[in-house]
Design a protein around this motif. Structure first.
Motif, PDB file in Angstrom:
ATOM      1  N   UNK A  15      55.387  25.284  27.162  1.00  0.00           N
ATOM      2  CA  UNK A  15      55.742  24.108  28.241  1.00  0.00           C
ATOM      3  C   UNK A  15      54.182  24.174  28.870  1.00  0.00           C
ATOM      4  N   UNK A  16      53.791  22.712  29.271  1.00  0.00           N
ATOM      5  CA  UNK A  16      52.426  22.876  30.196  1.00  0.00           C
ATOM      6  C   UNK A  16      52.743  22.816  31.593  1.00  0.00           C
ATOM      7  N   UNK A  17      54.109  23.055  32.028  1.00  0.00           N
ATOM      8  CA  UNK A  17      54.476  23.148  33.595  1.00  0.00           C
ATOM      9  C   UNK A  17      54.007  24.528  33.951  1.00  0.00           C
ATOM     10  N   UNK A  18      53.951  24.571  35.215  1.00  0.00           N
ATOM     11  CA  UNK A  18      53.635  26.040  35.641  1.00  0.00           C
ATOM     12  C   UNK A  18      54.217  25.919  37.331  1.00  0.00           C
ATOM     13  N   UNK A  19      54.706  27.116  37.737  1.00  0.00           N
ATOM     14  CA  UNK A  19      55.081  27.339  38.935  1.00  0.00           C
ATOM     15  C   UNK A  19      53.764  27.733  40.138  1.00  0.00           C
ATOM     16  N   UNK A  20      52.648  27.709  39.438  1.00  0.00           N
ATOM     17  CA  UNK A  20      51.478  28.215  40.145  1.00  0.00           C
ATOM     18  C   UNK A  20      50.530  27.199  40.036  1.00  0.00           C
ATOM     19  N   UNK A  21      49.594  27.063  40.808  1.00  0.00           N
ATOM     20  CA  UNK A  21      48.556  26.271  40.694  1.00  0.00           C
ATOM     21  C   UNK A  21      47.060  26.945  40.874  1.00  0.00           C
ATOM     22  N   UNK A  77      45.255  41.807  44.168  1.00  0.00           N
ATOM     23  CA  UNK A  77      46.280  42.709  44.538  1.00  0.00           C
ATOM     24  C   UNK A  77      46.793  42.358  46.033  1.00  0.00           C
ATOM     25  N   UNK A  78      46.204  41.499  46.623  1.00  0.00           N
ATOM     26  CA  UNK A  78      46.514  41.078  48.107  1.00  0.00           C
ATOM     27  C   UNK A  78      47.318  39.937  48.155  1.00  0.00           C
ATOM     28  N   UNK A  79      48.321  40.036  48.884  1.00  0.00           N
ATOM     29  CA  UNK A  79      49.557  38.755  49.134  1.00  0.00           C
ATOM     30  C   UNK A  79      48.866  37.405  49.643  1.00  0.00           C
ATOM     31  N   UNK A  80      47.907  37.483  50.528  1.00  0.00           N
ATOM     32  CA  UNK A  80      47.385  36.325  51.137  1.00  0.00           C
ATOM     33  C   UNK A  80      46.022  35.755  50.140  1.00  0.00           C
ATOM     34  N   UNK A  81      45.685  36.496  49.418  1.00  0.00           N
ATOM     35  CA  UNK A  81      44.639  35.888  48.420  1.00  0.00           C
ATOM     36  C   UNK A  81      45.239  35.344  47.192  1.00  0.00           C
ATOM     37  N   UNK A 122      48.168  33.927  47.439  1.00  0.00           N
ATOM     38  CA  UNK A 122      48.378  32.588  47.817  1.00  0.00           C
ATOM     39  C   UNK A 122      47.366  31.611  47.801  1.00  0.00           C
ATOM     40  N   UNK A 123      46.008  32.017  48.583  1.00  0.00           N
ATOM     41  CA  UNK A 123      44.741  31.308  48.109  1.00  0.00           C
ATOM     42  C   UNK A 123      44.541  30.818  46.637  1.00  0.00           C
ATOM     43  N   UNK A 124      44.696  31.613  46.117  1.00  0.00           N
ATOM     44  CA  UNK A 124      44.254  31.415  44.427  1.00  0.00           C
ATOM     45  C   UNK A 124      45.282  30.531  43.822  1.00  0.00           C
ATOM     46  N   UNK A 125      46.682  30.771  44.327  1.00  0.00           N
ATOM     47  CA  UNK A 125      47.529  30.263  43.242  1.00  0.00           C
ATOM     48  C   UNK A 125      48.189  28.998  43.988  1.00  0.00           C
ATOM     49  N   UNK A 126      48.062  29.147  45.229  1.00  0.00           N
ATOM     50  CA  UNK A 126      48.848  27.978  45.988  1.00  0.00           C
ATOM     51  C   UNK A 126      50.282  28.425  46.326  1.00  0.00           C
ATOM     52  N   UNK A 127      50.879  29.609  46.004  1.00  0.00           N
ATOM     53  CA  UNK A 127      52.039  30.009  46.305  1.00  0.00           C
ATOM     54  C   UNK A 127      52.336  31.479  46.832  1.00  0.00           C
ATOM     55  N   UNK A 128      53.008  31.765  47.921  1.00  0.00           N
ATOM     56  CA  UNK A 128      52.871  33.052  48.450  1.00  0.00           C
ATOM     57  C   UNK A 128      54.120  33.875  47.619  1.00  0.00           C
ATOM     58  N   UNK A 131      55.788  38.832  42.023  1.00  0.00           N
ATOM     59  CA  UNK A 131      54.898  39.115  40.607  1.00  0.00           C
ATOM     60  C   UNK A 131      54.699  40.776  40.368  1.00  0.00           C
ATOM     61  N   UNK A 132      54.427  41.334  41.499  1.00  0.00           N
ATOM     62  CA  UNK A 132      54.340  42.791  41.552  1.00  0.00           C
ATOM     63  C   UNK A 132      55.799  43.485  41.080  1.00  0.00           C
ATOM     64  N   UNK A 133      56.874  42.954  41.845  1.00  0.00           N
ATOM     65  CA  UNK A 133      57.892  43.445  41.390  1.00  0.00           C
ATOM     66  C   UNK A 133      58.612  43.316  40.185  1.00  0.00           C
TER      67      UNK A 133
END
Ligand code: SAM
Length: 337
Positions: free
Chosen positions: A29-35, A134-138, A140-146, A151-153
């Motif tokens: 698929x070309x769809x993704x849940x992250x950006x 490995x940082x939650x805030x970053x 979100x910044x890279x992927x557009x999603x919190x 992912x870690x779990x």
């Protein structure tokens, strides 16, 4: 002398440079849940309409044909493969294709927690998870999603279920995650993970051609503060990574260097895009359509012929380097990273 049907079964995908191509990477698929900012265009873009994406049965048919040509390994990727409905059943059916020895998956890990045990039951033993921070805030910044925790779990759940190896793909980005390179390398000292640092490739509209690339020698220098890196001898089946381990570490680290030292001479890969195009090199726009013949009632022998002809045109090497960052068009998510 071999009978015609035996000759067909002996046919292998060997290109003009005597490389044996036994590894097929499939974007389902070309769809993704992250950006991810370095992967997807940041301006709105059109995803493929459903009818343009290969159906699972069509992909299975191509894989079965490729397996008769000596393909023994497939990796399912995307886009994000876990956003496509029915993926676990598809993985299971792929694993049953004659002559295929290995089915693996590349994912961003966010949807692993609810799916990982079904993926394991489908016979997948190896998994790559892409994680650039490995940082939650970053994250979100890279992927557009919190979604760092998911992912870690997902990675931890994969570990509990015995996936091995679990490879963690880290695209090294100057000014974004270069402060975390040692933290990633350190994971290999705690867990049996294979950390793979990947040089960022300028692909498609998302390419950051203006940013200075962060190359493997610099990454290696950064992480060497943790200790001596011992090279790991290459095995015939190894991927493109240059592999190392710290003394007494349960895991390892590796460098994938498409810019600073290309690995084309040992390339054993071909790719099937979500739209049913066969690509013989990630870093070349040359592709051959398999979807139209599939949907136009081509026989297996005809499809085989198209694949063999496409392979004969595979480039000796791609042209990207640290000095030549002229990008490749197309979206990584549609080609399949
Ligand atoms: N969604 C899945 C994932 O995140 O692993 C599979 C698809 S993603 C396109 C596959 C891999 O390609 C990821 O590890 C991603 O970081 C990497 N990638 C995407 N764009 C890239 C680029 N321009 N250069 C290097 N790696 C890239």
């Amino acid at each position: 002398m071999l009978k015609p049907e035996q000759q067909a079964s002996e046919q292998k995908l060997i290109d003009s440079y005597q490389r044996r191509l036994n590894y097929l990477r499939i974007s389902i698929t070309d769809r993704c849940n992250l950006r991810c900012s370095y992967c997807q265009p940041q301006t709105p873009f059109r995803v493929l309409p459903h009818q343009e994406i290969l159906r699972y049965e069509e992909i299975q048919r191509i894989v079965a044909i490729a397996a008769t040509l000596g393909v023994t390994k497939v990796r399912v990727t995307g886009g994000e493969p876990l956003v496509r409905k029915g993926i676990c059943g598809f993985l299971d059916r792929l694993g049953r294709i004659n002559r295929l020895r290995d089915v693996s998956l590349t994912t961003n890990g966010v949807l692993l927690p609810p799916n990982v045990s079904k993926i394991r039951s489908a016979g997948v033993k190896r998994i790559n998870v892409s994680l650039d921070t490995l940082q939650a805030a970053k994250f979100k910044q890279i992927t557009g999603r919190d979604a760092f925790e998911h992912a870690w779990e997902g990675i931890m759940a994969a570990r509990r279920l015995g996936f091995a190896p679990i490879k963690i793909n880290v695209v090294a980005l100057k000014g974004v995650n270069d402060d975390e390179l040692t933290a990633f390398a350190e994971l290999s000292q705690t867990y049996p993970f294979h950390i793979r640092f990947i040089e960022h490739m300028p692909i498609g509209d998302a390419c950051r051609t203006t940013a200075e690339p962060l190359l493997a020698p610099e990454i290696k220098k950064h992480v060497s503060v943790l200790g001596r890196l011992k090279p790991i001898a290459r095995k015939s089946d190894d991927g493109p990574a240059e592999r190392y381990a710290f003394d007494n570490a349960p895991g390892e680290i590796g460098f994938i260097r498409p810019l600073s030292r290309h690995f084309c001479g040992a390339c054993n890969r071909i790719r099937l895009t979500a739209a049913g195009q066969l690509r013989t090199c990630l870093l070349s726009d040359h592709q051959v359509d398999l979807k139209a013949p599939l949907r136009g009632n081509a026989t297996d022998a005809e499809i085989k012929d198209i694949i063999v002809k496409a392979i004969s045109k595979k480039n000796r090497a791609h042209k990207l380097s640290a000095c030549n960052l002229k990008g490749v068009s197309g979206r990584m998510s549609a080609i399949g990273g």
